[in-house]
Write an enzyme that holds these catalytic residues in place. Structure first.
Site, PDB file in Angstrom:
ATOM      1  CD  GLU A  46      -7.162  -5.100   4.361  1.00  0.00           C
ATOM      2  OE1 GLU A  46      -6.631  -5.853   5.197  1.00  0.00           O
ATOM      3  OE2 GLU A  46      -6.897  -4.936   2.720  1.00  0.00           O
ATOM      4  CG  ASP A  61      -1.725  -1.228   1.551  1.00  0.00           C
ATOM      5  OD1 ASP A  61      -1.442  -2.144   0.933  1.00  0.00           O
ATOM      6  OD2 ASP A  61      -2.280  -1.284   2.725  1.00  0.00           O
TER       7      ASP A  61
HETATM    8  C1  FRU Z   1      -3.845  -3.693   2.603  1.00  0.00           C
HETATM    9  C2  FRU Z   1      -3.245  -3.991   4.147  1.00  0.00           C
HETATM   10  C3  FRU Z   1      -3.613  -3.058   5.283  1.00  0.00           C
HETATM   11  C4  FRU Z   1      -2.369  -3.216   6.062  1.00  0.00           C
HETATM   12  C5  FRU Z   1      -1.236  -3.407   5.300  1.00  0.00           C
HETATM   13  C6  FRU Z   1      -0.181  -4.271   5.682  1.00  0.00           C
HETATM   14  O1  FRU Z   1      -3.285  -4.134   1.724  1.00  0.00           O
HETATM   15  O2  FRU Z   1      -3.517  -5.440   4.292  1.00  0.00           O
HETATM   16  O3  FRU Z   1      -4.867  -3.270   5.752  1.00  0.00           O
HETATM   17  O4  FRU Z   1      -2.100  -2.178   6.929  1.00  0.00           O
HETATM   18  O5  FRU Z   1      -1.760  -3.976   4.115  1.00  0.00           O
HETATM   19  O6  FRU Z   1       0.859  -4.605   5.056  1.00  0.00           O
END
Ligand code: FRU
Length: 488
Positions: free
Chosen positions: A206, A24
Site C-alpha cells: 500500500e 492515511d
Molecule cells: C492504507 C489504506 C490504503 C487505502 C486507504 C483506505 O491504510 O488501506 O491502501 O487507500 O487506507 O482508507
C-alpha cells in the site's frame, strides 16, 4: 472553546482531526508558502467508513488550520489514498499558465463492485482545484486508469521527473509496484513493475512513494522507495518498509536483500512525503496508528493523529546506507528549552528525574553506554518502559502497563523490539518526544526509530533511569524540554 483540543489524550502538537475518523495522509503538496495535508477521512463516525479527503493547511507543518472536506465519494466510489501535484505548465489543460491547477490523483473504491465479488473495483480518479485547494472539481473523464483485474490496485503517488520529462505515477497492485508515465496527467502508460520477489510480503502493498536523495557528505545520489504493508510489519500489523536503489526514469531496481523499516514501532503507517518542498527537502508524515487496533483506540470524539513531520536523509553508517528520519527543525521553535545537565549513574544503579508533565515534553541526551532502561511513570502506577540492550543489540518498548491497553489484545504486546546492530561506538543521541497519547523515539539522529500510541490515565511525572551495564554511565546534555501546544 477551551475544551476543544484539550480533551483527554488529545495531541497538543501533532495533527489530529477536530472530530471523527482519520487514517492515511494524502495529497501532501507545498504550494505558494502553504503545506497542504489531505487525509483519509470519514466525517460520520469514529471508525473507518466511506472515505473522503479531509484537508488542512499550515505554514510551518506544526500549526494547522482546518479546511472543509475536499473530496466526497461519488458514483465511481469512495475516495481512497492518493497524492497531489501543481501542474505548473498546465499540461492537463485544466487551468492556465497564470493559474496552474492543483491536481489530486486518488483511488476510487467502488463498494458495489466489491460486494458483487468483482475484482476491478479499484480505479484511479482525478480532481482539480483552481483556488489553491479550497474547492475541487472531479475530472469529467474519470476514471483515468481502469483496472484489469487486480483486487488491490491503489494509492497513486504522482511526481514530476525531470530526467524523463514525464509525470510519473507509482501504483501498488497487491504484491508489487507499478510505474506509469504521462505527459498530461490524464493519459497514462504502464512502463515497469517492481517487487514481486523482493521485500516483505506479509500483507498487501500500500501507499508507495519514491524520491531521490543525496548521500550525506558525498555526491552520490540514490532513490528510495517506500512501501507500506498490512499486515506483516516486524512488530505486528501495519508498517512501512523501504528499498534503496536506482531509478532510470522507467524502472526501479534495488540489490537490497534484507527487509528494512522506516520505523519499528507499531504506530507509523502509510507515511508518504511532500511534493515540491522548498530546497528539495524530503518531509515525511505517517498515520500514527495500526489497522490491528486503530478503530478501537480509547478516544471518543476523534480517532488518531499524524506523526511529527520528519525530514528524511541518506547516511552511510559503517558499511550500511541507511534512511534516517528525524523531526523537522521547525519543531525546535515550540520547545521550551530546559536546562541541560550531565547525569552519572554508577553500575547497576538507578536515578530519578521529575517533571510535572512528561506527556508534553521532549527528553534528549547523549550516551556512550548502551545498556540502560528508561521508565516513565505516573501516580497511578502506570509506566512505559524503554530498554536498550547492547548485549542482545535490541531496543525494547513495553507499553503493556502504560495506561489503558485493554481495548485490543495486540496493543499491549510485550514483544515490541527493534534491532540496533549498527550503532556508532562513540557518543549516541537518544531523543524521545511525548505528546499525551504518543511516544516517538529517535536513536542516533533517526537511524533507529520507534513510534507508539499510549493512553496513560494521568501524566507521567517521573522518569527512572537504570544503568544495566557493569560500568558507570554518563548521560551528557540530559535535558527535559516542555513543548508548547499549537492548537488554539
Ligand atoms: C492504507 C489504506 C490504503 C487505502 C486507504 C483506505 O491504510 O488501506 O491502501 O487507500 O487506507 O482508507
Amino acid at each position: 472553546g477551551k475544551e476543544l483540543y484539550n480533551e483527554p489524550y488529545r495531541p497538543q502538537w501533532h495533527f489530529s482531526p477536530e472530530k471523527k475518523w482519520m487514517n492515511d495522509p494524502n495529497g501532501l503538496v507545498y504550494y505558494k508558502g502553504v503545506y497542504h495535508l489531505f487525509y483519509q477521512y470519514y466525517p460520520e463516525d469514529i471508525v473507518w467508513g466511506p472515505m473522503h479527503w479531509g484537508h488542512a493547511v499550515s505554514q510551518d507543518l506544526l500549526h494547522w488550520e482546518h479546511k472543509p472536506v475536499a473530496l466526497y465519494p461519488d458514483r465511481h466510489g469512495y475516495i481512497f489514498s492518493g497524492s497531489a501535484v501543481v501542474d505548473t505548465r498546465n499540461t492537463s489543460g485544466l487551468g492556465s499558465l497564470e493559474n496552474p491547477p492543483m491536481i489530486a490523483i486518488f483511488t476510487y473504491h467502488d463498494p458495489k463492485g466489491e460486494k458483487e465479488g468483482r475484482n476491478d473495483y479499484q480505479t484511479q480518479g482525478m480532481a482539480y482545484s483552481l483556488d489553491h485547494g479550497d474547492s475541487w472539481t472531479k475530472y469529467m473523464g474519470n476514471p483515468i486508469i481502469k483496472n484489469d483485474g487486480f483486487k488491490d490496485f491503489r494509492d497513486p503517488k504522482v511526481f514530476w521527473n525531470d530526467k524523463s520529462d514525464k509525470w510519473t505515477m507509482l501504483l501498488v497492485a497487491g504484491d508489487h509496484l507499478q510505474i506509469w508515465l504521462s505527459d498530461n496527467l490524464i493519459d497514462w502508460k504502464k512502463v515497469s513493475e517492481f517487487g514481486r520477489d523482493q521485500g516483505a510480503h506479509g500483507g498487501v502493498w500500500e501507499c508507495p512513494d519514491m524520491f531521490k536523495l543525496q548521500v550525506e557528505g558525498s555526491k552520490e545520489e540514490k532513490w528510495v522507495l517506500l512501501i507500506s504493508i498490512n499486515p506483516g510489519a516486524p512488530n505486528g500489523g501495519s508498517g512501512t518498509q523501504y528499498f534503496i536503489g536506482d531509478f532510470d526514469g522507467e524502472t526501479f531496481s534495488s540489490d537490497q536483500e534484507e527487509n528494512r523499516w522506516i520505523d519499528w514501532g507499531m504506530d507509523d503507517y502509510a507515511g508518504v512525503t511532500y511534493n515540491n518542498t522548498p530546497d528539495n527537502k524530503r518531509i515525511f508524515i505517517g498515520w500514527m496508528s495500526n489497522w490491528l487496533y486503530g478503530q478501537q483506540a480509547p478516544t471518543k470524539k476523534w480517532r488518531s493523529a499524524m506523526t511529527v513531520p520528519r525530514i528524511l536523509s541518506l547516511k552511510k553508517i559503517g558499511d550500511t546506507l541507511s534512511l534516517m528520519n528525524y523531526p523537522i527543525s521547525q519543531f525546535n521553535a515550540i520547545v521550551e528549552n530546559g536546562i541541560p545537565k550531565n547525569i552519572t549513574i554508577d553500575k547497576k544503579e538507578k536515578t530519578q528525574v521529575g517533571f510535572d508533565n512528561f506527556n508534553q515534553a521532549q527528553v534528549t541526551f547523549t550516551t556512550d553506554a548502551k545498556d540502560f532502561q528508561l521508565v516513565f511513570k505516573n501516580g497511578l502506577g502506570e509506566h512505559l518502559d524503554l530498554t536498550m540492550d547492547d548485549h542482545k543489540k535490541l531496543f525494547f518498548l513495553d507499553r503493556s502497563q502504560s495506561g489503558t491497553t485493554d481495548f485490543e489484545k495486540d496493543f499491549a504486546s510485550k514483544e515490541q523490539q527493534m534491532p540496533i546492530g549498527n550503532l556508532p561506538s562513540g557518543p549516541l543521541e537518544v531523543r524521545i518526544l511525548l505528546d499525551r497519547s504518543s511516544v516517538e523515539i529517535f536513536i542516533d539522529k533517526g537511524q533507529y526509530v520507534m513510534t507508539a500510541q499510549i493512553f496513560p490515565n494521568e501524566n507521567y511525572d517521573t522518569l527512572s533511569i537504570e544503568n544495566r551495564s557493569d560500568r558507570t554511565i554518563n548521560l551528557r546534555n540530559f535535558v527535559v524540554d516542555g513543548i508548547h501546544g499549537v492548537w488554539r
